[in-house]
Design a protein around this motif. Sequence first.
Motif, PDB file in Angstrom:
ATOM      1  N   THR A   1      48.962  50.875  37.460  1.00  0.00           N
ATOM      2  CA  THR A   1      49.120  52.317  37.585  1.00  0.00           C
ATOM      3  C   THR A   1      49.612  52.655  38.983  1.00  0.00           C
ATOM      4  OG1 THR A   1      46.792  52.544  38.210  1.00  0.00           O
ATOM      5  CG2 THR A   1      47.346  52.823  35.894  1.00  0.00           C
ATOM      6  N   GLU A   2      50.085  53.887  39.152  1.00  0.00           N
ATOM      7  CA  GLU A   2      50.661  54.296  40.431  1.00  0.00           C
ATOM      8  C   GLU A   2      49.603  54.569  41.488  1.00  0.00           C
ATOM      9  OE1 GLU A   2      53.526  57.459  39.887  1.00  0.00           O
ATOM     10  OE2 GLU A   2      53.948  56.763  37.869  1.00  0.00           O
ATOM     11  N   SER A   3      48.403  54.920  41.066  1.00  0.00           N
ATOM     12  CA  SER A   3      47.322  55.208  42.002  1.00  0.00           C
ATOM     13  C   SER A   3      46.014  54.972  41.286  1.00  0.00           C
ATOM     14  CB  SER A   3      47.412  56.660  42.491  1.00  0.00           C
ATOM     15  OG  SER A   3      47.010  57.548  41.458  1.00  0.00           O
ATOM     16  N   ASP A   4      44.913  55.301  41.953  1.00  0.00           N
ATOM     17  CA  ASP A   4      43.603  55.135  41.328  1.00  0.00           C
ATOM     18  C   ASP A   4      43.197  56.340  40.500  1.00  0.00           C
ATOM     19  OD1 ASP A   4      43.140  56.944  43.336  1.00  0.00           O
ATOM     20  OD2 ASP A   4      41.544  55.792  44.315  1.00  0.00           O
ATOM     21  N   ARG A   5      44.109  57.309  40.296  1.00  0.00           N
ATOM     22  CA  ARG A   5      43.781  58.473  39.476  1.00  0.00           C
ATOM     23  C   ARG A   5      43.693  58.141  37.994  1.00  0.00           C
ATOM     24  NH1 ARG A   5      46.315  60.613  43.843  1.00  0.00           N
ATOM     25  NH2 ARG A   5      45.599  62.669  44.589  1.00  0.00           N
ATOM     26  N   LEU A   6      44.314  57.053  37.599  1.00  0.00           N
ATOM     27  CA  LEU A   6      44.256  56.583  36.224  1.00  0.00           C
ATOM     28  C   LEU A   6      43.848  55.116  36.231  1.00  0.00           C
ATOM     29  CD1 LEU A   6      47.550  58.176  34.872  1.00  0.00           C
ATOM     30  CD2 LEU A   6      45.239  58.794  34.147  1.00  0.00           C
ATOM     31  N   LEU A   7      42.772  54.810  35.541  1.00  0.00           N
ATOM     32  CA  LEU A   7      42.341  53.424  35.396  1.00  0.00           C
ATOM     33  C   LEU A   7      42.792  52.915  34.038  1.00  0.00           C
ATOM     34  CD1 LEU A   7      38.675  53.715  36.752  1.00  0.00           C
ATOM     35  CD2 LEU A   7      40.776  53.231  38.026  1.00  0.00           C
ATOM     36  N   VAL A   8      43.305  51.695  34.019  1.00  0.00           N
ATOM     37  CA  VAL A   8      43.869  51.138  32.790  1.00  0.00           C
ATOM     38  C   VAL A   8      43.255  49.772  32.527  1.00  0.00           C
ATOM     39  CG1 VAL A   8      45.959  50.299  31.676  1.00  0.00           C
ATOM     40  CG2 VAL A   8      46.043  52.396  33.031  1.00  0.00           C
ATOM     41  N   GLU A   9      42.786  49.585  31.308  1.00  0.00           N
ATOM     42  CA  GLU A   9      42.239  48.296  30.900  1.00  0.00           C
ATOM     43  C   GLU A   9      42.792  47.961  29.519  1.00  0.00           C
ATOM     44  OE1 GLU A   9      37.894  46.162  30.067  1.00  0.00           O
ATOM     45  OE2 GLU A   9      38.004  48.238  30.785  1.00  0.00           O
ATOM     46  N   VAL A  10      43.370  46.770  29.383  1.00  0.00           N
ATOM     47  CA  VAL A  10      43.992  46.356  28.124  1.00  0.00           C
ATOM     48  C   VAL A  10      43.215  45.192  27.532  1.00  0.00           C
ATOM     49  CG1 VAL A  10      46.105  45.579  27.000  1.00  0.00           C
ATOM     50  CG2 VAL A  10      46.249  47.071  29.009  1.00  0.00           C
ATOM     51  N   ALA A  11      42.903  45.300  26.250  1.00  0.00           N
ATOM     52  CA  ALA A  11      42.217  44.213  25.555  1.00  0.00           C
ATOM     53  C   ALA A  11      42.609  44.242  24.083  1.00  0.00           C
ATOM     54  CB  ALA A  11      40.700  44.347  25.697  1.00  0.00           C
ATOM     55  N   ALA A  12      43.157  43.149  23.598  1.00  0.00           N
ATOM     56  CA  ALA A  12      43.461  42.973  22.173  1.00  0.00           C
ATOM     57  C   ALA A  12      44.284  44.114  21.597  1.00  0.00           C
ATOM     58  CB  ALA A  12      42.168  42.803  21.380  1.00  0.00           C
ATOM     59  N   GLY A  13      45.318  44.516  22.344  1.00  0.00           N
ATOM     60  CA  GLY A  13      46.232  45.523  21.846  1.00  0.00           C
ATOM     61  C   GLY A  13      45.784  46.951  22.047  1.00  0.00           C
ATOM     62  N   VAL A  14      44.598  47.159  22.601  1.00  0.00           N
ATOM     63  CA  VAL A  14      44.079  48.505  22.851  1.00  0.00           C
ATOM     64  C   VAL A  14      44.022  48.733  24.356  1.00  0.00           C
ATOM     65  CG1 VAL A  14      42.113  50.070  22.610  1.00  0.00           C
ATOM     66  CG2 VAL A  14      42.722  48.518  20.732  1.00  0.00           C
ATOM     67  N   VAL A  15      44.632  49.815  24.835  1.00  0.00           N
ATOM     68  CA  VAL A  15      44.570  50.155  26.255  1.00  0.00           C
ATOM     69  C   VAL A  15      43.611  51.327  26.422  1.00  0.00           C
ATOM     70  CG1 VAL A  15      46.643  51.623  26.101  1.00  0.00           C
ATOM     71  CG2 VAL A  15      45.846  50.829  28.321  1.00  0.00           C
TER      72      VAL A  15
END
Length: 259
Positions: A3-17
């Motif tokens: 992500t561009e900053s810490d305003r959005l946290l992203v976690e991907v697992a088994a096709g689901v973000v």
Amino acid sequence: MQTESDRLLVEVAAGVVTVTLNRPAAMNAFDDALHEEFPRLMARVDDDPEIRAVVLTGAGKAFSAGGNLDDFERYRTDFDGRRKAMRQARRLVDAMLNIEVPVVAAVNGPAVGLGCTLATLCDIVFIADHTFIADPHVVNGLVAGDGSAVTWPAFTSLLRVKEYLLTGERIPASTAVELGLANHAVPAADLSSRATELAARVAALPPQAVRDTKSVLNQHLRRAAVATLGMGLAAESQSHDTAEYGEIATQLRARAGKR
């Protein structure tokens, strides 16, 4: 996925973000940067063939408080900033209407104003049973122009929409489900797992069938957006020039200064 900053946290697992709005000190309200980053992230998610579904939630105690409190006073006099905010609101709505990957909301706390719009722009909505949604645009001196007037009439009675938008009354989780503004009210402890399980279930289905079925269904909301969103945003922008809005902005600033 970065992500561009810490305003959005992203976690991907088994096709689901899992995308987490991450301004907990501000109850995940949308400032300029988050307004700009969120649609770009949704576009990147949609272009990633490995991602089959999204879970959207908020960090801390809120899903999203909607607009940034500091902007209330600024938009009284900053005309260019106000116009930019209206463009950003349009881009956010368009991003949610056009993303083909299904988005499951996990509304962990209050979803207010733009936050409420964001939740109802998702495809399936789980809401913690202790919390509420609300759109207080009108009670804050603003036309409810940036989304709820588009989405809510598609899900529930127009008479009920008018009551809640004109009064800004909070809608408890169970009532939101009853009205059709959410799918499931669940205990807070089960919220994340329930939303993720549903997203994983959809992610396991044939992707073209899922994406295009969602796109076909969203044609109803796109048609509503074409009919109402332009007028709504223009009217909302004009609200910032009224004496009533000015008084409310001053009151909000005074209350914020006392905290």
